[in-house]
Write an enzyme that holds these catalytic residues in place. Structure first.
Site, short mmCIF file in Angstrom:
data_model
loop_
_atom_site.label_atom_id
_atom_site.label_comp_id
_atom_site.label_asym_id
_atom_site.label_seq_id
_atom_site.Cartn_x
_atom_site.Cartn_y
_atom_site.Cartn_z
N LYS A 62 0.84 -1.21 0.00
CA LYS A 62 0.00 0.00 0.00
C LYS A 62 0.87 1.26 0.00
O LYS A 62 0.45 2.32 -0.47
CB LYS A 62 -0.98 -0.04 1.18
CG LYS A 62 -2.05 -1.11 0.96
CD LYS A 62 -2.96 -1.37 2.14
CE LYS A 62 -3.97 -2.47 1.74
NZ LYS A 62 -4.64 -3.14 2.81
N TYR A 80 -5.91 -4.87 -7.16
CA TYR A 80 -5.63 -4.87 -5.72
C TYR A 80 -5.09 -6.22 -5.24
O TYR A 80 -4.09 -6.29 -4.51
CB TYR A 80 -6.90 -4.48 -4.94
CG TYR A 80 -6.74 -4.59 -3.45
CD1 TYR A 80 -6.02 -3.63 -2.73
CD2 TYR A 80 -7.26 -5.68 -2.75
CE1 TYR A 80 -5.84 -3.75 -1.36
CE2 TYR A 80 -7.08 -5.81 -1.39
CZ TYR A 80 -6.37 -4.84 -0.70
OH TYR A 80 -6.19 -4.96 0.66
N1 GLU Z 1 -4.65 -8.73 0.82
C1 GLU Z 1 -5.02 -8.52 2.19
C2 GLU Z 1 -6.49 -8.20 2.27
O1 GLU Z 1 -6.94 -7.44 1.49
C3 GLU Z 1 -4.20 -7.42 2.74
C4 GLU Z 1 -4.47 -7.19 4.17
C5 GLU Z 1 -3.26 -6.73 4.92
O2 GLU Z 1 -2.12 -7.09 4.65
O3 GLU Z 1 -3.52 -5.98 5.85
O4 GLU Z 1 -7.20 -8.71 3.08
#
Ligand code: GLU
Length: 315
Positions: A67, A191
């Site tokens: 992110k 995503y």
């Molecule tokens: N791919 C995970 C989700 O969307 C990422 C969550 C994370 O690492 O906080 O649930």
């Protein structure tokens, strides 16, 4: 000058023997199998020296740590207009929470919770195809880390696509408020692919160098972001980088940091070091149990907390 080689060796030894290791994320089947005995750590300092411990060259699923890089890309694309669609406040809620979205008209609290990162993906998608946008992000992290071997773990991406019902709900909910331009399916395609990028601690610490180096890529001296933008990304990492444990992370470690449910954390000691830790066992808030403890030990031994008096002096 700190003896980082000795500090990393001590911390690694302590973490490898730690009894309380947390539990891997089990809501993504491909992550549930992770071995909690693993621990890795890498520090890249401002002068370019690299210190590693444990499984520092083992690739792991970056998950929400991506992110940070996706936000950097989105800010490059639309600048401050991003803040019309995503907030800059800690949420105090779980990483995948939907509760605030109703009262806040589909505007996520910050870019580091899932809802916020999904809007960031929509921005990065722009008019292109999800596959092309993902390739752009992968190329960006390869450039930052100076390493062309970084890739997406397609098994993890497929696993999330199959089980990511909450993220599907978040995307659809925000779409209903008009806060996604593209379809939820296309946005989530990007995503999930983004979350499945795999890196080792060494690669991740290399990729984070621009945040410790006032926005410059130390490999070639090129500017990645302005100094002001690097400072602001660091501020967001400090206030929002650990979901509803962001306050606790600031209290214990005192460095900008971003965690992911793969058990990785990127932390930044501005002007000093880019640091990465990994251990797949998570605590109750979804942050790496031993990764957090290792960074707490590092901050104590080096005094690198941004709140410490020594933080402005040379180490
Ligand atoms: N791919 C995970 C989700 O969307 C990422 C969550 C994370 O690492 O906080 O649930």
């Amino acid at each position: 000058m700190h003896d980082l080689t000795a500090i990393v060796a001590d911390i690694t030894e302590e973490m490898q023997a730690a009894p309380d290791r947390g539990r891997p994320a089990d809501y993504i089947p491909a992550l549930a199998r992770a071995d909690v005995s693993q621990f890795g750590m890498a520090i890249v300092t401002a002068d370019g020296s690299v210190h590693t411990g444990g499984s520092a060259d083992e690739p792991f699923s970056l998950q929400s740590v991506t992110k940070v890089f996706a936000l950097t890309q989105a800010l490059g694309r639309v600048g401050d207009q991003l803040w019309d669609r995503v907030g800059r406040e800690p949420s105090g809620s779980a990483f995948n929470s939907i509760v605030q979205l109703e009262s806040e008209q589909g505007i996520p609290r910050n870019p580091f919770i899932n809802a916020g990162a999904i809007v960031v993906s929509d921005v990065n998608l722009a008019r292109g195809a999800p596959r092309a946008a993902l390739a752009e992000l992968v190329n960006f992290v390869r450039y930052l880390a100076d390493d062309d071997t970084i890739a997406v773990d397609t098994e993890v991406a497929a696993s999330e696509l199959e089980t990511g019902f909450r993220n599907v709900a978040l995307a659809n909910y925000m779409k209903s408020f008009g806060n996604l331009r593209r379809s939820p399916e296309e946005v989530l395609d990007l995503y999930f692919g983004q979350c499945a990028i795999a890196m080792s601690c060494r690669q991740l610490a290399m990729a984070g160098r621009y945040l410790m180096a006032a926005g410059l890529n130390p490999t070639n001296g090129h500017r990645v972001v302005s100094e002001a933008r690097a400072r602001r990304i660091n501020a967001l990492m400090l206030t929002c980088g650990h979901y509803d444990a962001s306050g606790d992370f600031a209290f214990r470690v005192g460095l900008p940091g971003k965690s992911g449910v793969g058990g990785g954390i990127l932390a930044v000691a501005p002007g000093r070091a880019s640091i990465s830790v990994w251990s797949p066992g998570l605590n109750a808030q979804g942050n790496s149990q031993l990764g957090t403890l290792a960074l707490e030990r590092l901050a104590t031994r080096t005094g690198w907390s941004v709140f410490a008096r020594g933080a402005v002096a040379d180490s």
